[in-house]
Design a protein around this motif. Structure first.
Motif, short mmCIF file in Angstrom:
data_model
loop_
_atom_site.label_atom_id
_atom_site.label_comp_id
_atom_site.label_asym_id
_atom_site.label_seq_id
_atom_site.Cartn_x
_atom_site.Cartn_y
_atom_site.Cartn_z
N ALA A 92 34.55 36.58 28.41
CA ALA A 92 34.79 37.26 29.68
C ALA A 92 35.46 36.38 30.73
N ASP A 93 35.36 35.06 30.58
CA ASP A 93 35.94 34.16 31.57
C ASP A 93 37.20 33.44 31.08
N ALA A 94 37.73 33.86 29.95
CA ALA A 94 38.96 33.25 29.43
C ALA A 94 40.13 33.43 30.40
N ASP A 95 40.07 34.50 31.21
CA ASP A 95 41.13 34.75 32.19
C ASP A 95 41.26 33.62 33.21
N LEU A 96 40.21 32.86 33.42
CA LEU A 96 40.24 31.76 34.39
C LEU A 96 41.00 30.53 33.88
N TYR A 97 41.49 30.61 32.67
CA TYR A 97 42.31 29.52 32.12
C TYR A 97 43.79 29.86 32.18
N ASP A 98 44.12 31.10 32.50
CA ASP A 98 45.51 31.53 32.59
C ASP A 98 45.62 32.64 33.64
N LEU A 99 45.52 32.27 34.90
CA LEU A 99 45.58 33.27 35.98
C LEU A 99 46.89 34.03 35.97
N ASP A 100 47.96 33.33 35.72
CA ASP A 100 49.28 33.96 35.72
C ASP A 100 49.37 35.03 34.64
N GLY A 101 49.01 34.68 33.43
CA GLY A 101 49.11 35.62 32.32
C GLY A 101 48.09 36.74 32.39
N ALA A 102 46.87 36.41 32.78
CA ALA A 102 45.79 37.40 32.80
C ALA A 102 45.91 38.39 33.95
N TYR A 103 46.50 37.95 35.05
CA TYR A 103 46.54 38.81 36.24
C TYR A 103 47.96 39.16 36.67
N LEU A 104 48.74 38.18 37.03
CA LEU A 104 50.04 38.44 37.64
C LEU A 104 51.01 39.09 36.66
N LYS A 105 51.17 38.51 35.47
CA LYS A 105 52.11 39.07 34.49
C LYS A 105 51.62 40.39 33.92
N ALA A 106 50.32 40.67 34.08
CA ALA A 106 49.75 41.92 33.60
C ALA A 106 49.88 43.04 34.63
N GLY A 107 50.45 42.72 35.80
CA GLY A 107 50.63 43.73 36.84
C GLY A 107 49.51 43.78 37.86
N GLY A 108 48.67 42.74 37.88
CA GLY A 108 47.57 42.67 38.82
C GLY A 108 47.80 41.61 39.88
N ALA A 109 46.70 41.04 40.36
CA ALA A 109 46.77 40.04 41.41
C ALA A 109 45.53 39.15 41.33
N PHE A 110 45.65 37.97 41.90
CA PHE A 110 44.49 37.06 41.98
C PHE A 110 44.66 36.25 43.26
N TRP A 111 43.55 36.12 43.98
CA TRP A 111 43.56 35.35 45.22
C TRP A 111 42.53 34.25 45.15
N VAL A 112 42.78 33.21 45.92
CA VAL A 112 41.79 32.17 46.14
C VAL A 112 41.55 32.06 47.64
N VAL A 113 40.36 31.59 47.97
CA VAL A 113 40.01 31.30 49.35
C VAL A 113 39.95 29.79 49.47
N GLU A 114 40.69 29.25 50.41
CA GLU A 114 40.71 27.80 50.65
C GLU A 114 39.99 27.49 51.95
N ASP A 115 39.33 26.33 51.98
CA ASP A 115 38.74 25.88 53.24
C ASP A 115 39.75 25.00 53.97
N ASP A 116 39.35 24.44 55.08
CA ASP A 116 40.28 23.66 55.91
C ASP A 116 40.73 22.36 55.26
N ARG A 117 40.10 21.99 54.15
CA ARG A 117 40.52 20.79 53.39
C ARG A 117 41.40 21.14 52.19
N GLY A 118 41.67 22.44 52.03
CA GLY A 118 42.48 22.88 50.90
C GLY A 118 41.70 23.06 49.61
#
Length: 156
Positions: free
Chosen positions: A38-64
């Motif tokens: 179920a978490d294999a997608d976290l090794y290829d965000l681009d392929g699992a989400y973006l290239k599949a027609g989806g999206a993925f976001w991250v939340v960064e703190d003030d240190r990046g």
């Protein structure tokens, strides 16, 4: 001083940071990470989400540093699945979950999806309360992820 957080679209290089958020949070709720499943997608965000027609976001703190994640993954039935919506403990309680969910719902609509679905575990009570406050309703039927025991949907 108030913490600063920024939601941004993920890049392929964010995969490791996303795993550093998701895996410890799962473990803190006695849920087992599944790097081969179920978490294999976290090794290829681009392929699992973006290239599949989806999206993925991250939340960064003030240190990046990545302190949160959220993804949209298209499903075979024409719906889109909300996946990997997690925030580290120090980033919670500041409205970021609501902002992430609003961002995901708006993107799902913009991509033309008619339904947003998700699977979750009953011990994630705060997340379930958030989903229900946005109008998600419990969906009967099986769940595909072994650590999950509940499914929800939102008609867009």
């Amino acid at each position: 001083m108030e913490d600063f957080f920024r939601i941004r679209p993920a890049k392929a290089a964010d995969a490791e940071g996303a795993r550093f958020v998701v895996f410890p949070i799962l473990e803190s709720y006695a849920l087992e990470p599944e790097p081969e499943g179920a978490d294999a997608d976290l090794y290829d965000l681009d392929g699992a989400y973006l290239k599949a027609g989806g999206a993925f976001w991250v939340v960064e703190d003030d240190r990046g540093e990545i302190v949160g994640t959220c993804g949209l993954k298209p499903m075979a039935n024409g719906s889109v699945e909300l996946r990997k919506m997690y925030l580290m403990p120090h980033a919670r309680g500041q409205g970021l979950g609501k902002k992430l969910l609003k961002t995901a719902i708006a993107k799902a609509k913009a991509l033309g999806f008619k339904r947003l679905e998700l699977e979750t575990a009953s011990q994630l009570r705060e997340a379930i309360a958030l989903y229900e406050s946005f109008g998600f309703v419990r969906r009967e039927g099986g769940v595909e992820t072994s650590r999950c025991d509940q499914a929800y949907q939102l008609d867009l």
